[in-house]
Design a protein around this motif. Structure first.
Motif, PDB file in Angstrom:
ATOM      1  N   PHE A  89       0.855  -1.192   0.000  1.00 56.87           N
ATOM      2  CA  PHE A  89       0.000   0.000   0.000  1.00 56.87           C
ATOM      3  C   PHE A  89       0.884   1.233   0.000  1.00 56.87           C
ATOM      4  N   THR A  90       0.451   2.277  -0.720  1.00 59.29           N
ATOM      5  CA  THR A  90       1.215   3.514  -0.781  1.00 59.29           C
ATOM      6  C   THR A  90       0.493   4.624  -0.026  1.00 59.29           C
ATOM      7  N   PRO A  91       1.037   5.026   1.133  1.00 62.62           N
ATOM      8  CA  PRO A  91       0.444   6.153   1.855  1.00 62.62           C
ATOM      9  C   PRO A  91       0.584   7.444   1.056  1.00 62.62           C
ATOM     10  N   ASP A  92      -0.379   8.331   1.224  1.00 61.31           N
ATOM     11  CA  ASP A  92      -0.405   9.603   0.508  1.00 61.31           C
ATOM     12  C   ASP A  92      -0.191  10.730   1.528  1.00 61.31           C
ATOM     13  N   PHE A  93       0.907  11.477   1.369  1.00 63.15           N
ATOM     14  CA  PHE A  93       1.219  12.545   2.313  1.00 63.15           C
ATOM     15  C   PHE A  93       0.222  13.699   2.253  1.00 63.15           C
ATOM     16  N   GLU A  94      -0.673  13.700   1.297  1.00 61.25           N
ATOM     17  CA  GLU A  94      -1.753  14.695   1.302  1.00 61.25           C
ATOM     18  C   GLU A  94      -2.849  14.294   2.278  1.00 61.25           C
ATOM     19  N   HIS A  95      -2.784  13.070   2.771  1.00 60.11           N
ATOM     20  CA  HIS A  95      -3.789  12.553   3.711  1.00 60.11           C
ATOM     21  C   HIS A  95      -3.157  12.111   5.025  1.00 60.11           C
ATOM     22  N   GLY A  96      -2.001  12.655   5.353  1.00 64.48           N
ATOM     23  CA  GLY A  96      -1.367  12.301   6.619  1.00 64.48           C
ATOM     24  C   GLY A  96       0.099  12.646   6.612  1.00 64.48           C
ATOM     25  N   GLY A  97       0.778  12.140   7.625  1.00 64.60           N
ATOM     26  CA  GLY A  97       2.202  12.389   7.756  1.00 64.60           C
ATOM     27  C   GLY A  97       2.677  12.058   9.154  1.00 64.60           C
ATOM     28  N   LYS A  98       3.875  12.546   9.481  1.00 63.63           N
ATOM     29  CA  LYS A  98       4.445  12.267  10.807  1.00 63.63           C
ATOM     30  C   LYS A  98       3.674  13.051  11.857  1.00 63.63           C
ATOM     31  N   ILE A  99       3.255  12.362  12.920  1.00 68.33           N
ATOM     32  CA  ILE A  99       2.484  13.020  13.974  1.00 68.33           C
ATOM     33  C   ILE A  99       3.306  13.263  15.233  1.00 68.33           C
ATOM     34  N   PHE A 100       4.328  12.452  15.480  1.00 64.14           N
ATOM     35  CA  PHE A 100       5.231  12.698  16.597  1.00 64.14           C
ATOM     36  C   PHE A 100       6.399  11.731  16.539  1.00 64.14           C
ATOM     37  N   GLU A 101       7.365  11.968  17.426  1.00 68.53           N
ATOM     38  CA  GLU A 101       8.490  11.057  17.603  1.00 68.53           C
ATOM     39  C   GLU A 101       8.425  10.509  19.019  1.00 68.53           C
ATOM     40  N   PHE A 102       8.901   9.277  19.184  1.00 67.68           N
ATOM     41  CA  PHE A 102       8.852   8.610  20.482  1.00 67.68           C
ATOM     42  C   PHE A 102      10.166   7.871  20.692  1.00 67.68           C
ATOM     43  N   LEU A 103      10.779   8.074  21.830  1.00 66.16           N
ATOM     44  CA  LEU A 103      12.020   7.389  22.145  1.00 66.16           C
ATOM     45  C   LEU A 103      11.698   6.066  22.821  1.00 66.16           C
ATOM     46  N   GLY A 104      11.972   4.967  22.119  1.00 62.12           N
ATOM     47  CA  GLY A 104      11.749   3.636  22.656  1.00 62.12           C
ATOM     48  C   GLY A 104      13.006   3.104  23.323  1.00 62.12           C
ATOM     49  N   GLU A 105      12.984   1.835  23.646  1.00 63.53           N
ATOM     50  CA  GLU A 105      14.114   1.216  24.334  1.00 63.53           C
ATOM     51  C   GLU A 105      15.389   1.257  23.495  1.00 63.53           C
ATOM     52  N   LYS A 106      15.243   0.973  22.191  1.00 62.73           N
ATOM     53  CA  LYS A 106      16.413   0.945  21.306  1.00 62.73           C
ATOM     54  C   LYS A 106      16.272   1.870  20.106  1.00 62.73           C
ATOM     55  N   GLY A 107      15.043   2.293  19.811  1.00 63.61           N
ATOM     56  CA  GLY A 107      14.817   3.058  18.599  1.00 63.61           C
ATOM     57  C   GLY A 107      14.185   4.407  18.834  1.00 63.61           C
ATOM     58  N   LEU A 108      14.491   5.320  17.936  1.00 63.41           N
ATOM     59  CA  LEU A 108      13.832   6.612  17.894  1.00 63.41           C
ATOM     60  C   LEU A 108      12.720   6.477  16.853  1.00 63.41           C
ATOM     61  N   HIS A 109      11.484   6.352  17.338  1.00 64.92           N
ATOM     62  CA  HIS A 109      10.334   6.073  16.476  1.00 64.92           C
ATOM     63  C   HIS A 109       9.773   7.358  15.876  1.00 64.92           C
ATOM     64  N   HIS A 110       9.630   7.341  14.552  1.00 59.68           N
ATOM     65  CA  HIS A 110       8.945   8.400  13.817  1.00 59.68           C
ATOM     66  C   HIS A 110       7.566   7.817  13.510  1.00 59.68           C
ATOM     67  N   VAL A 111       6.529   8.373  14.128  1.00 57.61           N
ATOM     68  CA  VAL A 111       5.187   7.797  14.053  1.00 57.61           C
ATOM     69  C   VAL A 111       4.356   8.572  13.036  1.00 57.61           C
ATOM     70  N   TYR A 112       3.785   7.830  12.086  1.00 54.47           N
ATOM     71  CA  TYR A 112       3.000   8.396  10.993  1.00 54.47           C
ATOM     72  C   TYR A 112       1.554   7.929  11.073  1.00 54.47           C
ATOM     73  N   LEU A 113       0.652   8.804  10.649  1.00 50.10           N
ATOM     74  CA  LEU A 113      -0.766   8.467  10.539  1.00 50.10           C
ATOM     75  C   LEU A 113      -1.263   8.950   9.184  1.00 50.10           C
ATOM     76  N   PHE A 114      -1.914   8.045   8.455  1.00 51.97           N
ATOM     77  CA  PHE A 114      -2.509   8.380   7.163  1.00 51.97           C
ATOM     78  C   PHE A 114      -3.991   8.029   7.203  1.00 51.97           C
ATOM     79  N   CYS A 115      -4.835   8.982   6.813  1.00 50.04           N
ATOM     80  CA  CYS A 115      -6.282   8.779   6.769  1.00 50.04           C
ATOM     81  C   CYS A 115      -6.656   8.392   5.338  1.00 50.04           C
ATOM     82  N   GLN A 116      -6.651   7.094   5.091  1.00 49.07           N
ATOM     83  CA  GLN A 116      -6.936   6.563   3.760  1.00 49.07           C
ATOM     84  C   GLN A 116      -7.664   5.232   3.898  1.00 49.07           C
ATOM     85  N   ASP A 117      -8.515   4.955   2.946  1.00 47.08           N
ATOM     86  CA  ASP A 117      -9.171   3.647   2.895  1.00 47.08           C
ATOM     87  C   ASP A 117      -8.312   2.702   2.063  1.00 47.08           C
TER      88      ASP A 117
END
Length: 174
Positions: A89-117
């Motif tokens: 599936f191909t997310p469309d940046f016109e319908h979402g994008g990065k919403i926040f970053e989260f520091l996990g145990e080993k990774g720096l998470h870049h969290v994305y949300l796309f509003c698409q069917d």
């Protein structure tokens, strides 16, 4: 080909250190990771079930797609690549994008949300990575967490709590 990962400090600053995927990062360094969430027009999240052969969290349910950002790659590019590779599936940046970053145990998470069917019947699941996909309501995901069938994600409670606001934000942009 061996994947290389650039390391960052806890504030997201590059450290100049690169490691091979699978190696442990030195103390205080993190590799970037993308977590992609797709939400449909009914407010349901597309989730994937990890392949039973995966070494970490086999057969557990998790976000729509995700994985490491390889050396030299931007998180936005990795979000597209991982989603295309894992579920076709191909997310469309016109319908979402990065919403926040989260520091996990080993990774720096870049969290994305796309509003698409996404039509589940057309998705192509990556063999050895993903064995199933489905849509789930926030209540379904909370139940899966209680039943210990969903990968523990440090920011999940906050994401589910703010989901209506995030959906509203992206829908207004349309």
């Amino acid at each position: 080909m061996e994947e290389m990962l650039d390391l960052f400090d806890a504030k997201g600053n590059p450290t100049g250190v690169t490691i091979r995927r699978g190696e442990d990062a030195p103390q205080g360094m993190y590799w970037p990771v993308v977590d992609v969430w797709i939400v449909n027009s009914r407010g349901e999240l597309l989730i994937q079930q990890r392949d039973p052969a995966k070494p970490n969290w086999p057969s557990y349910w998790c976000e729509s797609a995700g994985g490491a950002v390889v050396s030299g790659e931007e998180p936005d590019t990795a979000a597209l690549r991982e989603t295309q590779e894992e579920i076709g599936f191909t997310p469309d940046f016109e319908h979402g994008g990065k919403i926040f970053e989260f520091l996990g145990e080993k990774g720096l998470h870049h969290v994305y949300l796309f509003c698409q069917d996404a039509d589940l019947s057309t998705l192509q699941l990556q063999s050895g990575e993903v064995c199933a996909v489905q849509y789930a309501t926030p209540a379904d995901i909370r139940r899966m967490v209680r039943e210990n069938t969903f990968v523990p994600i440090g920011y999940l409670t906050q994401l589910l709590r703010t989901l209506p606001i995030l959906i509203s934000m992206y829908r207004k942009a349309d």
